[in-house]
Design an enzyme around this catalytic site. Sequence first.
Site, PDB file in Angstrom:
ATOM      1  N   GLU A   1      -4.818   9.025   0.708  1.00 19.78           N
ATOM      2  CA  GLU A   1      -4.894   8.867   1.582  1.00 19.78           C
ATOM      3  C   GLU A   1      -5.604   9.561   2.842  1.00 19.78           C
ATOM      4  O   GLU A   1      -6.720   9.577   3.572  1.00 19.78           O
ATOM      5  CB  GLU A   1      -3.250   9.293   2.539  1.00 19.78           C
ATOM      6  CG  GLU A   1      -3.108   7.926   3.738  1.00 19.78           C
ATOM      7  CD  GLU A   1      -2.011   7.958   4.280  1.00 19.78           C
ATOM      8  OE1 GLU A   1      -1.499   8.277   3.291  1.00 19.78           O
ATOM      9  OE2 GLU A   1      -1.363   7.725   6.007  1.00 19.78           O
TER      10      GLU A   1
ATOM     11  N   ARG B   1       7.087   9.634  -9.831  1.00 21.51           N
ATOM     12  CA  ARG B   1       7.991   8.451 -10.409  1.00 21.51           C
ATOM     13  C   ARG B   1       7.928   6.301 -11.151  1.00 21.51           C
ATOM     14  O   ARG B   1       8.927   6.176 -11.373  1.00 21.51           O
ATOM     15  CB  ARG B   1       8.293   8.177  -8.606  1.00 21.51           C
ATOM     16  CG  ARG B   1       9.416   9.090  -8.232  1.00 21.51           C
ATOM     17  CD  ARG B   1       9.525   8.666  -7.081  1.00 21.51           C
ATOM     18  NE  ARG B   1       8.665   8.032  -6.183  1.00 21.51           N
ATOM     19  CZ  ARG B   1       7.677   9.126  -5.351  1.00 21.51           C
ATOM     20  NH1 ARG B   1       8.033   9.990  -5.380  1.00 21.51           N
ATOM     21  NH2 ARG B   1       6.575   8.355  -4.745  1.00 21.51           N
TER      22      ARG B   1
END
Length: 175
Positions: free
Chosen positions: A100, A63
């Site tokens: 993560e 993005r």
Amino acid sequence: MTINATDLKSIIRDVPDFPKKGIIFKDITPLLKDAQALQRAVDELAVNFEDKKVDYVLGIESRGFIFSPVLAYKMNAGFIPVRKKGKLPAKTEEIAYALEYGEAVLEIHSDALEKGSRVLIVDDLLATGGTALAAAKLVERLGGTVVGIGFLIELEFLKGREKISSFDIHSLIRY
Ligand code: AMP
């Protein structure tokens, strides 16, 4: 009618449990399809860095590729892509960084910039800061100077800013 920062925030869509349970995904597509909001977001990001003499705007896949080339055009700068491993065709430098869960690898072309180039890094969203820090390290490894890092959205509660605090950071929309 002009659009202000509050309107920009209200136009971002929250998508719960995407891409996995517990994540609230900040979907920017409603902002992208609104001509005024898109213009406002690009203009405001550019204004924060207009005195930085930017040679290149660097965008991070995926993005980050939406805003960076538009910003590069607006700032009379070139565009440099940083991509996920295996996508860039010529010789690359790579960096692994923690996500993560697990690890990711980003790459830049070895000849993407000249030593001393002034580079603005742009991504759609600052979460933990790991992605932006990895991109900054790639720029510095090639001898470039990171003159700023711009984000459309910052998730302040994740404190990603602390990881990249040595850089000049601007975000437009904060949660
Ligand atoms: P980080 O490295 O943790 O700062 O993660 C930043 C990258 O992950 C950005 O390129 C974002 O596109 C993406 N990202 C992380 N969290 C979200 C979220 N809640 N909504 C949308 N994108 C996210």
